[in-house]
Design an enzyme around this catalytic site. Sequence first.
Site, short mmCIF file in Angstrom:
data_model
loop_
_atom_site.label_atom_id
_atom_site.label_comp_id
_atom_site.label_asym_id
_atom_site.label_seq_id
_atom_site.Cartn_x
_atom_site.Cartn_y
_atom_site.Cartn_z
N CYS A 12 -3.47 11.96 5.45
CA CYS A 12 -2.60 11.19 6.86
C CYS A 12 -2.51 9.99 6.98
O CYS A 12 -2.87 9.19 7.97
CB CYS A 12 -3.28 12.20 8.08
SG CYS A 12 -3.42 13.74 7.93
N ALA A 13 -2.00 9.36 5.73
CA ALA A 13 -1.86 7.95 5.70
C ALA A 13 -0.83 7.47 6.69
O ALA A 13 0.17 8.24 7.40
CB ALA A 13 -1.24 7.49 4.26
N ALA A 16 2.75 8.16 6.14
CA ALA A 16 3.03 9.71 6.12
C ALA A 16 3.46 10.01 7.86
O ALA A 16 4.40 10.61 8.02
CB ALA A 16 1.96 10.48 5.77
N ARG A 19 6.65 7.63 9.11
CA ARG A 19 7.97 7.73 8.41
C ARG A 19 8.40 9.21 7.81
O ARG A 19 9.22 9.61 7.94
CB ARG A 19 8.11 6.78 7.41
CG ARG A 19 8.30 5.21 7.80
CD ARG A 19 8.80 4.39 6.91
NE ARG A 19 9.41 3.30 7.47
CZ ARG A 19 10.16 2.31 6.94
NH1 ARG A 19 10.78 2.69 5.82
NH2 ARG A 19 10.41 1.23 7.54
N LEU A 74 -1.74 9.15 -0.56
CA LEU A 74 -3.18 8.65 -0.97
C LEU A 74 -3.09 7.27 -1.24
O LEU A 74 -2.06 6.82 -1.85
CB LEU A 74 -3.78 9.67 -1.75
CG LEU A 74 -4.03 11.16 -1.28
CD1 LEU A 74 -4.38 12.09 -2.28
CD2 LEU A 74 -4.92 11.19 0.10
N HIS A 79 -3.33 8.68 -6.73
CA HIS A 79 -2.07 9.40 -7.11
C HIS A 79 -2.26 10.00 -8.40
O HIS A 79 -1.67 11.09 -8.27
CB HIS A 79 -1.07 8.44 -7.05
CG HIS A 79 -0.66 7.64 -6.04
ND1 HIS A 79 0.21 6.58 -5.75
CD2 HIS A 79 -1.47 7.76 -4.55
CE1 HIS A 79 0.27 5.96 -4.48
NE2 HIS A 79 -0.45 6.72 -4.04
N LYS A 97 4.67 5.35 -3.95
CA LYS A 97 4.53 4.07 -5.19
C LYS A 97 3.17 3.41 -5.10
O LYS A 97 2.45 3.47 -4.06
CB LYS A 97 5.91 3.35 -5.16
CG LYS A 97 5.99 2.74 -3.76
CD LYS A 97 5.31 1.80 -3.46
CE LYS A 97 5.42 1.03 -2.16
NZ LYS A 97 4.26 0.02 -1.51
N ARG A 165 -5.45 -1.69 0.98
CA ARG A 165 -4.92 -2.43 0.21
C ARG A 165 -5.60 -3.64 -0.28
O ARG A 165 -5.29 -4.23 -1.31
CB ARG A 165 -3.51 -2.98 0.71
CG ARG A 165 -2.55 -1.72 0.74
CD ARG A 165 -1.19 -2.01 1.36
NE ARG A 165 -1.69 -1.82 2.83
CZ ARG A 165 -0.58 -1.89 3.85
NH1 ARG A 165 0.51 -1.88 3.61
NH2 ARG A 165 -0.89 -1.86 5.01
N ASP A 177 1.31 -2.75 -4.30
CA ASP A 177 1.85 -2.35 -2.91
C ASP A 177 3.34 -3.19 -2.75
O ASP A 177 4.49 -2.46 -2.74
CB ASP A 177 0.95 -2.96 -2.17
CG ASP A 177 1.40 -2.46 -0.70
OD1 ASP A 177 1.75 -3.27 0.23
OD2 ASP A 177 1.12 -1.25 -0.43
#
Length: 332
Positions: A12-13, A16, A19, A74, A79, A97, A165, A177
């Site tokens: 649930c970033a 996500a 967007r 994630l 990933h 990405k 990050r 990023d």
Amino acid sequence: MTAALRIGVLGCAEIARRRMLPAFVAGERTELVAVAARDPERAEETARIFGCRAARRYEDVLADPDIEAVYVPLPAALHERWTEAALRAGKHVLAEKPLTTAHRSTARLLKLARSRGLALMENVMFVHHGQHTAVRELVDQGEIGELCSLQAEFSVPALPSGDIRYRAELGGGALWDTGVYPVRAALHLLGPELDVLGAHLTDGPGRTVDTGGAALLGGPDGVTVQLAFGLDRGYRSRYELTGSKGRIVVDRAFTPPADHRPAIRLERSGGAEEISLEAHDQVAATVAAFADAARTGASPDEATTLRQAVLLDDIRGRARRAPTRPREGTTP
């Protein structure tokens, strides 16, 4: 009419929730079925907002026979693990990405998807925006003459200190990023024949990851490519293409909102003009492209995704070999 692609979400970033989930719900060709998170309460809350089921574990999403495809928002370091698990569970995958943090891992996952007739797509959304097609058409029509150089930058101001990050163990850092954007822009506009000539990464004070960087690439026919990116500087989302007769400038190049009306600046010796374009929702366009890919069972832009991974590895490798100078405020 083709049935909607049934999608489950692993995590649930913020990207996500802000967007992608709204786009899955709004899209005519997608249906959001379930969402999972490490925090069950966050999964329940997200599920209530978007009208889907909450799953207790990521594995439950992968085991659900009602789910055809999985979105993986994630942290970058996770990933590879969860993309592979989804592919082995027979699901198409849209992953944030970078797809992985090593080009050999990216190549392995693309091969796995191909062997199983599944679509694997990296979520680089700006390439689905129509303004970049318009730019390429201007170049192809000779509006700026013979292409000489590309400059591209994507940078954002410093993030909260606890942001993922800034955590090396989660695949943090500016290269993974924000660096993906200018690298992909170069590939999108110039093609795959790019090589890294030099690179530099900067570690910010008190950080264990790179917070900024730059790279010099060489392109076909002698075109030079200058790229910059960062997590600790003023916002910049822009590229310029310079030719023998003029220049094309694109602002808000990488993350324009859906209602933004792009204006391409075309500069030539006789003056400059703004070419106005219609607004374009690149998130919706990306979701539609993924739905198309899933129905064909093939990974879109596979060669470009892999070439991007190679260039990112090469930039990091070049930067590690280059002599470094401590940034002001750090200890040598």
